[in-house]
Write a protein that holds these residues in place. Structure first.
Motif: not given
Length: 407
Positions: A169-170, A282-285, A290-298
């Motif tokens: 909706e946002y 930083a995430v404001n939903l 708070g904070r979201l950590l994204v890890r991408v590996s290859e």
């Protein structure tokens, strides 16, 4: 007689020394003048390329704006990426178009070199070019025909009250606000004037590209500088550091970055590699903050070919992990947050696998510094729109040893 012969020999020796020194000095001046000429010619070529990029980007955004304007009463049917391109066409930010003026400063700082270049026509051309380039730069920042009519801050001031909203909706509300904002702005006569004058701006860019290109062709002819000579000059200014060997490459390397953004590469003796990049933001939903950590590996295989480090990624080994331990769900919104995280993970995985699928083989020009512990990688990267952009980044040898595993 012996005295006279000795004096004569000394005089001849001194004369030869002065003659040779004078010849060497003249040779150095000629080389300096020629390098100055090639520096300026390359600067003009780079400015022409910048104008070409500006022209293509302007055309792309202009076409998106025309499409949005033609569907003004049905903006809900216009793709969101087209709407954002249309918005970019009329909004300005702090990263507007600028030329690199560093070569011009060097040119004007050494008049004793360029005043003796041997061709007054070449000097006149260069002075005219720098005058025209500065005039165009000033026009972009002062003329209403070139200044984008809306500040990006005007759109960013719009706030959404996202209490009791789901993420979907946002997003829909944000897109609706974008459509409303565009529709309102397109009713402004000043903005319509800016849009309608775009063909004139594009024609002005084309005219400058043609004029500067023809001028530079004349410059190369006047100074007897061949394309091969200019290419060697460009290669020489780009060639830095020490050639990399396989033995030097083996180990773990880190991308110099911040605590919130880290990347680590592990190059192994069997020519396999692994790569992990972590981004904390930083995430404001509507459902959490708070904070979201994204890890991408290859993972994949590597090889060295000349001065190029070539990586061939394994699409099946691409992985994405989202760490939401520092995200706090609002009361009663934990399930919605969990669903959002899962959706974002799937989207990120598809995005990264698609990127690898589109370009599984990546070649970068690589050099080391004198310590052998810092590595420069230069090449091009392909955007989601298929555009190639130059990229350069630097890795440093890790002091923490080899990477034991990846996600």
């Amino acid at each position: 007689m012996q005295f006279l012969i000795s004096v004569l020999g000394t005089a001849i020796g001194v004369g030869l020394t002065f003659a040779i020194s004078h010849k060497i000095e003249n040779r150095k001046k000629e080389q300096a003048q020629r390098l100055t000429a090639m520096m300026v010619i390359h600067d003009i070529d780079e400015s022409v390329q910048s104008l070409k990029t500006l022209k293509e980007n302007t055309k792309k955004l202009y076409e998106a704006m025309l499409f949005a304007r033609e569907h003004l009463d049905q903006l809900s049917t216009v793709p969101n990426d087209t709407l954002y391109m249309a918005l970019s066409f009329i909004t300005s930010d702090d990263q507007e178009f600028r030329f690199d003026m560093s070569k011009e400063k060097i040119f004007h700082s050494s008049p004793e070199t360029w005043q003796n270049l041997g061709s007054m026509k070449f000097i006149d051309n260069v002075q005219s070019f720098y005058f025209e380039r500065q005039a165009f730069q000033d026009m972009q920042s002062k003329s209403s025909l070139w200044i984008k009519p809306i500040s990006l801050n005007e759109f960013e001031k719009i706030q959404i009250d996202y209490d009791d909203m789901s993420v979907d909706e946002y997003v829909e509300q944000s897109n609706a606000l974008l459509r409303d904002f565009l529709k309102e702005q397109l009713g402004d006569d000043h903005i319509q004037y800016y849009i309608d004058y775009t063909p004139w701006r594009l024609n002005a860019l084309v005219e400058m590209i043609v004029n500067w290109t023809q001028m530079n062709d004349e410059n190369k002819f006047l100074m007897s500088i061949t394309d091969e000579e200019l290419e060697n000059y460009v290669n020489s200014i780009n060639q830095r550091g020490i050639a990399l060997t396989e033995k030097m490459l083996i180990g773990t390397w880190e991308l110099s970055s911040t605590e919130e953004n880290t990347s680590e590469w592990d190059f192994r003796k069997d020519h396999s590699y692994s790569f992990v990049t972590s981004v904390s933001s930083a995430v404001n939903l509507p459902v959490a903050n708070g904070r979201l950590l994204v890890r991408v590996s290859e993972e994949g295989q590597w090889t060295l070919k000349g001065d190029s480090l070539i990586r061939i990624a394994d699409i099946d080994a691409v992985n994405v992990e989202l760490d939401a331990s520092n995200l706090t769900a609002l009361p009663g919104k934990q399930d919605m947050l969990d669903n959002w995280i899962q959706e974002k993970k799937e989207e990120a995985l598809i995005y990264n696998k698609t990127a690898v699928m589109m370009n599984p083989r990546i070649a970068r020009h690589v050099r080391l510094d004198a310590s052998h512990d810092k590595m420069e990688l230069r090449g091009t990267s392909i955007t989601t729109e298929g555009e190639e952009i130059p990229v350069t980044f630097y890795l440093k040898r890790s002091t923490r040893g080899r990477t034991k595993s990846i996600l």
